[in-house]
Motif scaffolding. Structure first.
Motif, short mmCIF file in Angstrom:
data_model
loop_
_atom_site.label_atom_id
_atom_site.label_comp_id
_atom_site.label_asym_id
_atom_site.label_seq_id
_atom_site.Cartn_x
_atom_site.Cartn_y
_atom_site.Cartn_z
N ASP A 41 0.83 -1.21 0.00
CA ASP A 41 0.00 0.00 0.00
C ASP A 41 0.87 1.26 0.00
OD1 ASP A 41 -2.25 -1.60 0.04
OD2 ASP A 41 -2.69 -1.29 2.16
N ARG A 42 1.92 1.25 0.80
CA ARG A 42 2.82 2.41 0.84
C ARG A 42 3.57 2.56 -0.47
NH1 ARG A 42 5.08 3.90 6.68
NH2 ARG A 42 3.15 3.56 7.80
N ARG A 43 3.97 1.43 -1.05
CA ARG A 43 4.67 1.47 -2.33
C ARG A 43 3.77 2.09 -3.40
NH1 ARG A 43 6.49 -3.87 -2.90
NH2 ARG A 43 8.24 -3.25 -1.64
N LEU A 44 2.50 1.68 -3.42
CA LEU A 44 1.55 2.24 -4.38
C LEU A 44 1.33 3.73 -4.12
CD1 LEU A 44 -1.13 -0.60 -4.58
CD2 LEU A 44 0.49 0.07 -6.35
N LEU A 45 1.23 4.11 -2.86
CA LEU A 45 1.05 5.51 -2.51
C LEU A 45 2.24 6.34 -3.00
CD1 LEU A 45 -0.61 7.69 -1.09
CD2 LEU A 45 0.59 7.10 1.02
N CYS A 46 3.44 5.82 -2.80
CA CYS A 46 4.64 6.53 -3.27
C CYS A 46 4.63 6.66 -4.79
CB CYS A 46 5.90 5.82 -2.80
SG CYS A 46 6.22 5.99 -1.04
N GLU A 47 4.25 5.60 -5.49
CA GLU A 47 4.18 5.65 -6.94
C GLU A 47 3.15 6.67 -7.40
OE1 GLU A 47 3.45 1.75 -8.47
OE2 GLU A 47 5.36 0.96 -7.74
N GLN A 48 1.98 6.67 -6.76
CA GLN A 48 0.93 7.61 -7.13
C GLN A 48 1.35 9.04 -6.84
OE1 GLN A 48 -2.43 6.15 -4.95
NE2 GLN A 48 -2.92 4.59 -6.47
N THR A 49 2.01 9.25 -5.72
CA THR A 49 2.49 10.59 -5.38
C THR A 49 3.48 11.06 -6.43
OG1 THR A 49 2.17 10.14 -3.03
CG2 THR A 49 3.63 11.95 -3.60
N GLY A 50 4.36 10.17 -6.85
CA GLY A 50 5.32 10.51 -7.89
C GLY A 50 4.62 10.82 -9.20
N ASN A 51 3.60 10.04 -9.52
CA ASN A 51 2.84 10.28 -10.75
C ASN A 51 2.11 11.61 -10.71
OD1 ASN A 51 3.69 7.84 -11.77
ND2 ASN A 51 1.83 6.74 -11.23
N ILE A 52 1.54 11.94 -9.56
CA ILE A 52 0.83 13.21 -9.40
C ILE A 52 1.80 14.38 -9.53
CG2 ILE A 52 -0.42 14.67 -7.75
CD1 ILE A 52 -1.76 12.06 -6.74
N ALA A 53 2.97 14.25 -8.92
CA ALA A 53 3.97 15.31 -9.00
C ALA A 53 4.42 15.49 -10.45
CB ALA A 53 5.16 14.99 -8.10
N GLN A 54 4.63 14.39 -11.15
CA GLN A 54 5.05 14.46 -12.56
C GLN A 54 3.95 15.11 -13.40
OE1 GLN A 54 7.99 13.81 -13.83
NE2 GLN A 54 7.32 14.37 -15.87
N ALA A 55 2.71 14.75 -13.16
CA ALA A 55 1.60 15.35 -13.90
C ALA A 55 1.51 16.84 -13.63
CB ALA A 55 0.28 14.66 -13.52
N ALA A 56 1.72 17.25 -12.38
CA ALA A 56 1.68 18.67 -12.04
C ALA A 56 2.77 19.43 -12.77
CB ALA A 56 1.82 18.85 -10.53
N LEU A 57 3.95 18.83 -12.85
CA LEU A 57 5.04 19.47 -13.59
C LEU A 57 4.71 19.61 -15.08
CD1 LEU A 57 8.20 17.82 -11.98
CD2 LEU A 57 7.47 20.20 -11.79
N GLU A 58 4.12 18.58 -15.64
CA GLU A 58 3.75 18.62 -17.06
C GLU A 58 2.67 19.67 -17.31
OE1 GLU A 58 2.86 14.66 -18.41
OE2 GLU A 58 4.82 13.92 -17.79
N ILE A 59 1.68 19.74 -16.42
CA ILE A 59 0.62 20.74 -16.56
C ILE A 59 1.21 22.14 -16.43
CG2 ILE A 59 -1.43 21.71 -15.41
CD1 ILE A 59 -2.28 18.80 -14.86
#
Length: 85
Positions: A41-59
């Motif tokens: 669960d923590r691993r998935l949360l870290c991956e999702q957090t990374g994905n959200i941060a990457q998406a924010a940078l792209e936006i």
């Protein structure tokens, strides 16, 4: 418990010891499964957090490009329309 002490136990005592150890093994397996689930669960949360941060940078990059395009358009309109016309 030493091997010598185990040899002195009766069959019933050995069976009880075996049952007790089996229960302990099952309890530890359940704890391990729960810990592994929390870890996943923590691993998935870290991956999702990374994905959200990457998406924010792209936006943010897209917004910067849009702002630059708007600035360029306004500059071209201002240069096409001279003051006093």
């Amino acid at each position: 418990m030493t091997e010598k002490e185990m040899r002195k136990l009766s069959r019933l005592e050995l069976l009880e010891l075996f049952v007790e150890k089996s229960k302990e093994v099952e309890r530890l397996k359940a704890e391990l499964a729960q810990a592994n689930k929390k870890l996943e669960d923590r691993r998935l949360l870290c991956e999702q957090t990374g994905n959200i941060a990457q998406a924010a940078l792209e936006i943010n990059h897209i917004f910067e490009q849009c702002q630059q395009a708007a600035d360029d358009y306004l500059a071209s309109v201002r240069s096409a329309v001279k003051p006093g016309q």
